[in-house]
Design a protein around this motif. Structure first.
Motif, mmCIF file in Angstrom:
data_model
loop_
_atom_site.group_PDB
_atom_site.id
_atom_site.type_symbol
_atom_site.label_atom_id
_atom_site.label_comp_id
_atom_site.label_asym_id
_atom_site.label_seq_id
_atom_site.Cartn_x
_atom_site.Cartn_y
_atom_site.Cartn_z
ATOM 1 N N VAL A 185 0.840 -1.204 0.000
ATOM 2 C CA VAL A 185 0.000 0.000 0.000
ATOM 3 C C VAL A 185 0.870 1.247 0.000
ATOM 4 C CG1 VAL A 185 -1.634 1.355 1.395
ATOM 5 C CG2 VAL A 185 -2.030 -1.089 1.009
ATOM 6 N N THR A 186 1.914 1.237 0.831
ATOM 7 C CA THR A 186 2.831 2.374 0.878
ATOM 8 C C THR A 186 3.529 2.576 -0.446
ATOM 9 O OG1 THR A 186 3.197 1.910 3.213
ATOM 10 C CG2 THR A 186 4.760 3.379 2.155
ATOM 11 N N TYR A 187 3.928 1.473 -1.100
ATOM 12 C CA TYR A 187 4.622 1.573 -2.385
ATOM 13 C C TYR A 187 3.703 2.141 -3.446
ATOM 14 C CZ TYR A 187 7.046 0.094 -6.602
ATOM 15 O OH TYR A 187 7.670 0.086 -7.822
ATOM 16 N N PHE A 188 2.443 1.666 -3.489
ATOM 17 C CA PHE A 188 1.547 2.122 -4.550
ATOM 18 C C PHE A 188 1.001 3.529 -4.286
ATOM 19 C CE2 PHE A 188 1.051 -2.526 -5.485
ATOM 20 C CZ PHE A 188 1.611 -2.473 -6.753
ATOM 21 N N VAL A 189 0.925 3.966 -3.061
ATOM 22 C CA VAL A 189 0.437 5.311 -2.754
ATOM 23 C C VAL A 189 1.457 6.358 -3.204
ATOM 24 C CG1 VAL A 189 -0.119 6.887 -0.846
ATOM 25 C CG2 VAL A 189 -1.123 4.616 -0.920
ATOM 26 N N HIS A 190 2.714 6.060 -3.044
ATOM 27 C CA HIS A 190 3.732 7.033 -3.445
ATOM 28 C C HIS A 190 3.873 6.947 -4.904
ATOM 29 C CE1 HIS A 190 4.920 7.087 0.831
ATOM 30 N NE2 HIS A 190 5.146 8.377 0.544
#
Length: 66
Positions: free
Chosen positions: A61-66
């Motif tokens: 989730v963190t990877y795709f949000v950034h």
């Protein structure tokens, strides 16, 4: 008579040799008693698996949000 006695003595000695060899061999090859098995899962492995999955989801989730 002496020949019959010597053959009989040889047969008795051979019989005892076979019996004692078999008994000694069976005692050596006898498997040790199995220790009692611990429970397969005590809940901590399941909790750890869930934690790893949640950390992986958080990383994605963190990877795709950034």
């Amino acid at each position: 008579m002496s020949q019959v006695r010597s053959i009989t003595l040889f047969c008795i000695a051979f019989f005892f040799l076979v019996v004692f060899t078999h008994l000694a061999h069976c005692q050596v090859l006898e498997p040790p008693a199995a220790a009692p098995m611990p429970p397969m899962n005590d809940g901590t492995a399941i909790d750890q698996g869930i934690a790893y999955v949640l950390m992986l989801v958080a990383l994605l989730v963190t990877y795709f949000v950034h």
